[in-house]
Design a protein around this motif. Sequence first.
Motif, short mmCIF file in Angstrom:
data_model
loop_
_atom_site.label_atom_id
_atom_site.label_comp_id
_atom_site.label_asym_id
_atom_site.label_seq_id
_atom_site.Cartn_x
_atom_site.Cartn_y
_atom_site.Cartn_z
N TYR A 173 83.74 -45.38 16.15
CA TYR A 173 84.65 -44.89 17.20
C TYR A 173 85.09 -43.47 16.88
O TYR A 173 85.13 -42.60 17.77
CB TYR A 173 85.86 -45.82 17.28
CG TYR A 173 86.92 -45.39 18.28
CD1 TYR A 173 86.64 -45.28 19.63
CD2 TYR A 173 88.22 -45.11 17.85
CE1 TYR A 173 87.62 -44.91 20.54
CE2 TYR A 173 89.21 -44.73 18.75
CZ TYR A 173 88.90 -44.63 20.09
OH TYR A 173 89.87 -44.25 20.99
N ALA A 174 85.39 -43.22 15.62
CA ALA A 174 85.79 -41.87 15.20
C ALA A 174 84.66 -40.87 15.38
O ALA A 174 84.89 -39.67 15.53
CB ALA A 174 86.24 -41.89 13.74
N GLN A 175 83.43 -41.38 15.39
CA GLN A 175 82.27 -40.51 15.58
C GLN A 175 81.91 -40.32 17.05
O GLN A 175 80.95 -39.62 17.37
CB GLN A 175 81.07 -41.11 14.83
CG GLN A 175 81.27 -41.16 13.31
CD GLN A 175 80.26 -42.06 12.60
OE1 GLN A 175 79.49 -42.77 13.24
NE2 GLN A 175 80.29 -42.05 11.28
N GLY A 176 82.69 -40.96 17.96
CA GLY A 176 82.51 -40.74 19.39
C GLY A 176 81.67 -41.76 20.12
O GLY A 176 81.18 -41.50 21.22
N CYS A 177 81.53 -42.98 19.54
CA CYS A 177 80.63 -43.96 20.16
C CYS A 177 81.10 -44.39 21.54
O CYS A 177 80.28 -44.56 22.45
CB CYS A 177 80.44 -45.17 19.25
SG CYS A 177 81.78 -46.37 19.27
N LEU A 178 82.40 -44.58 21.73
CA LEU A 178 82.87 -45.09 23.01
C LEU A 178 82.66 -44.07 24.12
O LEU A 178 82.27 -44.43 25.25
CB LEU A 178 84.34 -45.49 22.93
CG LEU A 178 84.86 -46.30 24.12
CD1 LEU A 178 84.08 -47.60 24.28
CD2 LEU A 178 86.34 -46.60 23.97
N ARG A 179 82.87 -42.81 23.82
CA ARG A 179 82.63 -41.75 24.82
C ARG A 179 81.17 -41.77 25.27
O ARG A 179 80.87 -41.66 26.46
CB ARG A 179 83.00 -40.40 24.22
CG ARG A 179 82.64 -39.21 25.09
CD ARG A 179 83.03 -37.91 24.41
NE ARG A 179 82.48 -37.79 23.08
CZ ARG A 179 81.22 -37.41 22.82
NH1 ARG A 179 80.40 -37.12 23.84
NH2 ARG A 179 80.79 -37.29 21.59
N LEU A 180 80.26 -41.94 24.32
CA LEU A 180 78.83 -41.98 24.64
C LEU A 180 78.47 -43.23 25.44
O LEU A 180 77.67 -43.17 26.37
CB LEU A 180 78.01 -41.90 23.36
CG LEU A 180 78.07 -40.57 22.60
CD1 LEU A 180 77.44 -40.70 21.22
CD2 LEU A 180 77.37 -39.47 23.40
N LEU A 181 79.07 -44.35 25.07
CA LEU A 181 78.78 -45.60 25.78
C LEU A 181 79.29 -45.54 27.22
O LEU A 181 78.64 -46.03 28.15
CB LEU A 181 79.40 -46.78 25.05
CG LEU A 181 78.72 -47.19 23.73
CD1 LEU A 181 79.53 -48.26 23.03
CD2 LEU A 181 77.29 -47.67 23.98
N ILE A 182 80.46 -44.94 27.42
CA ILE A 182 81.00 -44.80 28.78
C ILE A 182 80.06 -43.95 29.62
O ILE A 182 79.78 -44.26 30.78
CB ILE A 182 82.41 -44.17 28.74
CG1 ILE A 182 83.41 -45.16 28.12
CG2 ILE A 182 82.87 -43.78 30.14
CD1 ILE A 182 84.77 -44.57 27.84
N SER A 183 79.55 -42.87 29.03
CA SER A 183 78.61 -42.02 29.76
C SER A 183 77.35 -42.79 30.13
O SER A 183 76.84 -42.68 31.26
CB SER A 183 78.24 -40.81 28.88
OG SER A 183 77.29 -39.99 29.52
N LEU A 184 76.86 -43.61 29.21
CA LEU A 184 75.67 -44.43 29.49
C LEU A 184 75.96 -45.49 30.54
O LEU A 184 75.12 -45.79 31.39
CB LEU A 184 75.17 -45.07 28.19
CG LEU A 184 74.50 -44.13 27.19
CD1 LEU A 184 74.27 -44.84 25.86
CD2 LEU A 184 73.17 -43.63 27.74
#
Length: 369
Positions: A173-184
């Motif tokens: 999460y700290a590495q930005g996984c949720l932001r990327l998943l939302i975009s996908l």
Amino acid sequence: MSETTTNQRTDALRQELRETSWIERKYHRSLELNKNRPALGESIPNECYTEEFVKSKAQILKKKPLRLKEYQHLQNAFLQSEENINAFLSVDNALHALVRELSGCNPDLQLAAANCCCNLALGNSKACNVLAKAAGPYLLATLDSLNYNLMDICIWTIGNLAAGSEKAFEIVYAQGCLRLLISLLRECDLTLLPSVIYATMHCVYAGYEHIQDSEIVHVTKAIVCRQSHYHDPNTLWLLAILSSKSTCVEHILILLSSLIEYLHNATKSEFSDVVQVTAVVRILANVICETTGEAVDALFNNPKHTETETQLLLNKLLMQPHLHLQKETLWLIGNLYNHPSLRHREQARSLICTLSSLRQAALSTGASL
């Protein structure tokens, strides 16, 4: 609905997901391996792998890449037992060697390494934490790739990490996984969508207390836009988690008519898809007490179904042999009975009084009326 009661239901949801998580992850990994078999090569069935075998391959990997068939053996060994996962991680620098191939330029070796990482993420929380630290940035880097096979496996790995350890989730999460998943979620190819939903569901579950409300709303809006996939079990459980957040309820309302229709149709098969039905009842129970009464109207004043059909639906849910489904239905009925709108509360209580299965369900589950 009191804050204490809401927290209790949230805790119950988290416990349900925790208890079934590892079995689900292993089952879906087997399906994923079969689905991607053309990319992975020949299947190796009925093999039994020892910890010594795993350690020997780990030692070789430290020095040079394995042959593709050896990676297949290794990933199957990880799928076979947690002891084999621990054996691999016990070899110094073996994980770094695997990440070396994941971050390399050879697409075949990248895919093989990704599959090994995905199965390593079926290990215990310690294994997930170590893997998240070592491989997390490289897994996330593939989410911008044009290699859909590689993306698919890496997305599943992120989901497995989140399912296996809250700490591992915090790392990615700290590495930005949720932001990327939302975009996908918003724009990925349909072939990737089930994996994206799987990973997002486990991330939202693991990070329920950590994720910002604005991010939760973005997840909700993105998944609602993918309405054609709302019958997928992971989609329904993701919506069930999201529906327990008051900030998400207004966005989920648009799906309510479809979800209620799903329940009515499910009565014809006696609720054979109990996992999906349970999730839909959970969503309905969480959303039904929104203050405008729109959710109650969707259930009770539905132009497609009479009051008698709604009564039959609730009775059948109460009569189910699965105690957890009976409890979810009682939770729904309780929220209807205590609805904040007087008009909708009176309408609900009028129907609830006619439910012939209510008392028996309460006795079966230990609930009080």
